[in-house]
Design a protein around this motif. Sequence first.
Motif, PDB file in Angstrom:
ATOM      1  N   LEU A 101      13.238 -28.624  -9.082  1.00 40.09           N
ATOM      2  CA  LEU A 101      12.632 -29.832  -9.631  1.00 40.09           C
ATOM      3  C   LEU A 101      12.317 -29.666 -11.111  1.00 40.09           C
ATOM      4  N   ILE A 102      11.843 -28.479 -11.482  1.00 44.47           N
ATOM      5  CA  ILE A 102      11.572 -28.198 -12.886  1.00 44.47           C
ATOM      6  C   ILE A 102      12.855 -28.314 -13.702  1.00 44.47           C
ATOM      7  N   GLY A 103      13.948 -27.752 -13.165  1.00 49.36           N
ATOM      8  CA  GLY A 103      15.224 -27.822 -13.864  1.00 49.36           C
ATOM      9  C   GLY A 103      15.694 -29.244 -14.066  1.00 49.36           C
ATOM     10  N   VAL A 104      15.629 -30.054 -13.012  1.00 46.99           N
ATOM     11  CA  VAL A 104      16.043 -31.457 -13.106  1.00 46.99           C
ATOM     12  C   VAL A 104      15.159 -32.225 -14.092  1.00 46.99           C
ATOM     13  N   LYS A 136      20.207 -21.613 -11.110  1.00 49.17           N
ATOM     14  CA  LYS A 136      19.575 -20.467 -10.458  1.00 49.17           C
ATOM     15  C   LYS A 136      18.071 -20.718 -10.430  1.00 49.17           C
ATOM     16  N   SER A 137      17.428 -20.474  -9.293  1.00 49.68           N
ATOM     17  CA  SER A 137      15.999 -20.738  -9.171  1.00 49.68           C
ATOM     18  C   SER A 137      15.214 -19.895 -10.164  1.00 49.68           C
ATOM     19  N   LEU A 138      14.034 -20.391 -10.531  1.00 52.21           N
ATOM     20  CA  LEU A 138      13.221 -19.683 -11.506  1.00 52.21           C
ATOM     21  C   LEU A 138      12.804 -18.315 -10.989  1.00 52.21           C
ATOM     22  N   ASP A 139      12.529 -18.208  -9.699  1.00 54.43           N
ATOM     23  CA  ASP A 139      12.176 -16.902  -9.131  1.00 54.43           C
ATOM     24  C   ASP A 139      13.315 -15.903  -9.301  1.00 54.43           C
ATOM     25  N   GLU A 195       8.609 -22.390  -3.713  1.00 55.44           N
ATOM     26  CA  GLU A 195       8.860 -21.946  -5.077  1.00 55.44           C
ATOM     27  C   GLU A 195      10.278 -22.317  -5.502  1.00 55.44           C
ATOM     28  N   GLU A 196      11.237 -22.140  -4.595  1.00 58.21           N
ATOM     29  CA  GLU A 196      12.628 -22.438  -4.916  1.00 58.21           C
ATOM     30  C   GLU A 196      12.818 -23.924  -5.191  1.00 58.21           C
ATOM     31  N   ARG A 197      12.216 -24.757  -4.336  1.00 57.28           N
ATOM     32  CA  ARG A 197      12.326 -26.205  -4.514  1.00 57.28           C
ATOM     33  C   ARG A 197      11.663 -26.642  -5.813  1.00 57.28           C
TER      34      ARG A 197
END
Length: 255
Positions: free
Chosen positions: A236-239, A113-116, A230-232
């Motif tokens: 990237l942060i998650g990966v 799930k995206s951070l936003d 922001e979603e992308r």
Amino acid sequence: MVLLAGIGAGVVTGLIGASAVVIVTPVLVTVLGYDPYTAIGISLATDVFASSVSAATYWRNGNVRLRNGLAIAVTAVLAAVAGSWLSGDVDPTALGGLSGLVILLMGVSFTRKSLDERLASFRENTDLSSVREHKTVASVLSGAFIGTMTGVFGAGGGVMILIILTFVLEYEVHTAVGTSVLIMVFTALSGGASHFVVESSVPFATLAVSGFGGVAGAFLASRYANLVSEERLSTLIGVAFIGLGGFVVVQQLSP
């Protein structure tokens, strides 16, 4: 090898605000045989170079908001100095493994799930009114913890700062990363300088190579991070968290 470690550290700093400790320190200690205390000092110095370049890029794109994070910065700098003087007597293995596991699990969560979206859900379902009413106190306590971890274990604190800025101070993702790397310039500088003062020597050659790699990696990664959505960036942060967390865990479990 030092150059590649520096480039890798710069990439993760520019992309997600993570500290060079997760890459530079293990390479220096396990591959090149450096003393852990010296490796931590080099790692923090690399953080300074990489974070400075990253912060400048985020600043030019309007993604730095230091005012609300100033209490974190000041407290973290002071605590980093104190932590550096204590680090000679601390074994970082247990905490390193635990922090790696936490980062790994966070990465898995962020890719689902995206951070936003996660922030919106967290704010809707969690009552942080008491914390937000005392943001300065929360920031000071957070800064003290982050600074201590910086000085003792060589982590610039970027990921922890990022989490606090997003979940407690309600920053958007790009702004949180930009602000966190700016704060990390000062925490890493104070911690690294204290390490070299205690050690009474500076490994200039290794530091120059690692720092150059950090600058190159951070320049490319931070420019890319400011161009994506922001979603992308959340994905990237998650990966990156999965990779960093797994790397730390493996390093701590290795004999």
